[in-house]
Write an enzyme that holds these catalytic residues in place. Structure first.
Site, PDB file in Angstrom:
ATOM      1  N   GLN A 100      -3.963  -1.415  10.213  1.00  0.00           N
ATOM      2  CA  GLN A 100      -4.010  -2.720   9.551  1.00  0.00           C
ATOM      3  C   GLN A 100      -4.535  -3.787  10.517  1.00  0.00           C
ATOM      4  OE1 GLN A 100      -3.442  -3.166   6.307  1.00  0.00           O
ATOM      5  NE2 GLN A 100      -3.751  -5.361   6.343  1.00  0.00           N
ATOM      6  N   LYS A 135       0.840  -1.197   0.000  1.00  0.00           N
ATOM      7  CA  LYS A 135       0.000   0.000   0.000  1.00  0.00           C
ATOM      8  C   LYS A 135       0.875   1.248   0.000  1.00  0.00           C
ATOM      9  CE  LYS A 135      -3.760  -2.358   2.490  1.00  0.00           C
ATOM     10  NZ  LYS A 135      -4.482  -2.534   3.777  1.00  0.00           N
ATOM     11  N   ASP A 182     -10.435   3.480   5.292  1.00  0.00           N
ATOM     12  CA  ASP A 182     -10.739   2.047   5.280  1.00  0.00           C
ATOM     13  C   ASP A 182     -12.251   1.792   5.329  1.00  0.00           C
ATOM     14  OD1 ASP A 182      -9.112  -0.172   4.983  1.00  0.00           O
ATOM     15  OD2 ASP A 182      -8.259  -0.018   6.998  1.00  0.00           O
TER      16      ASP A 182
HETATM   17  N1  GUN Z   1      -6.814  -6.643   6.831  1.00  0.00           N
HETATM   18  C1  GUN Z   1      -7.311  -7.342   5.784  1.00  0.00           C
HETATM   19  N2  GUN Z   1      -7.906  -6.503   4.914  1.00  0.00           N
HETATM   20  C2  GUN Z   1      -7.763  -5.259   5.422  1.00  0.00           C
HETATM   21  C3  GUN Z   1      -8.176  -3.970   4.968  1.00  0.00           C
HETATM   22  O1  GUN Z   1      -8.774  -3.772   3.918  1.00  0.00           O
HETATM   23  N3  GUN Z   1      -7.831  -2.941   5.770  1.00  0.00           N
HETATM   24  C4  GUN Z   1      -7.177  -3.111   6.936  1.00  0.00           C
HETATM   25  N4  GUN Z   1      -6.897  -2.035   7.671  1.00  0.00           N
HETATM   26  N5  GUN Z   1      -6.794  -4.293   7.393  1.00  0.00           N
HETATM   27  C5  GUN Z   1      -7.095  -5.352   6.626  1.00  0.00           C
END
Ligand code: GUN
Length: 296
Positions: free
Chosen positions: A99, A55, A122
């Site tokens: 995350q 990311k 998110d």
């Molecule tokens: N863990 C798995 N998918 C995601 C996501 O889209 N965002 C975040 N913050 N954690 C994740």
């Protein structure tokens, strides 16, 4: 026998990222604003660190500034919340992403609620989830569901009124995706069924679907016998399965038995190269939007 078309998430994500880069450039030229996102990780989960690194790289390519906060596994919930409060108050930060998964002693709900809804790129804050469920279009939509829909829409076709079966009711994908798919009006407006661990005879549902979205987190559970001829299949799974023959000791497997299903479906998204890149593209898009909104 015809083989299914591959829904190329890498190619479509690259298009979206290019258009985000243009939006970012416009903001910088017209307003002197550089969109910024803060990534917060807790502990050393290798998959989480790998996702955040991807990311982060994608942000740099799109001209989005980013910061990484890698917090120790034994940090208290209060300290995590303090860190988020500091980022919430920082005007250079337009988006905050924590995350998941978090260690067991930290409540994801508390952390998600601490991110201001306008910085919640998110889309996990209860206010944004609530807006989505209410059918409002002005909140942030979680990145993976948004990516699944973009993948479907940009692969062509009108999905209005189609039967979609989502397998999985998780908070990150299944639940928000169901709400997104049933938004009124084109291009979606689908008839949505959500299957989960309580579903009796899963195949009875998946077999009558025009579109099956596999988001259960179970490697290769969706087999050819479970989909109908000509269906469109989206694979959201990214499972690490043991593989002694691989140098890493594991390999990535989707929720879909790709070989079998691609002989029966009309289109399938691969893993990797399907939904994963779309998730990242939608995160960039949400971050640009957070900055655009603040700019007014
Ligand atoms: N863990 C798995 N998918 C995601 C996501 O889209 N965002 C975040 N913050 N954690 C994740």
């Amino acid at each position: 026998m015809t083989m299914a078309a591959i829904l190329d998430g890498r190619r479509i994500a690259a298009e979206i990222r290019a258009s985000v880069a243009e939006r970012v450039d416009r903001l910088r030229r017209a307003r002197g604003i550089v969109p910024g996102i803060a990534f917060v990780t807790v502990g050393e989960d290798p998959a989480s660190l790998a996702y955040v690194a991807m990311k982060d790289r994608a942000c740099a390519e799109a001209g989005i500034r980013s910061w990484q906060f890698s917090l120790p596994r034994d940090i208290s919930e209060r300290e995590v919340l303090e860190r988020i409060a500091a980022l919430a108050a920082d005007p250079a930060v337009h988006g905050i992403l924590v995350q998941l998964p978090l260690p067991g002693h930290i409540a994801a709900a508390a952390v998600q609620s601490a991110v201001p809804p306008e910085k919640d790129v998110d889309g996990f804050h209860p206010v944004n989830m609530g807006r989505l469920l209410l059918g409002e279009e002005d909140g942030f939509v979680p990145c993976t569901p948004a990516g699944v829909v973009e993948l479907l829409v940009r692969s062509g076709g009108s999905w209005e009124g189609r039967d979609v079966v989502v397998v999985g009711r998780g908070a990150i994908v299944g639940r928000p995706l169901a709400a997104l798919l049933m938004r009124k009006g084109p291009p979606l407006n689908a008839t949505v069924t959500v299957c989960h661990t309580g579903t009796r005879d899963l195949a009875r549902h998946t077999r009558r679907a025009d579109i099956v979205v596999a988001a259960a987190g179970r490697p290769r559970f969706l087999t050819a016998e479970m989909v109908r001829e000509g269906a469109v299949v989206i694979d959201v799974g990214i499972n690490r399965v043991d593989d002694p023959s691989s140098p890493r000791g594991y390999r990535l497997a989707g929720d879909v038995d790709f070989e079998g299903v691609s002989r029966k479906a009309s289109a399938v998204s691969p893993v990797p190269g399907g939904v994963g890149p779309m998730t990242i593209a939608m995160l960039l898009s949400n971050t640009a939007r957070a900055a655009e909104r603040r700019a007014g």
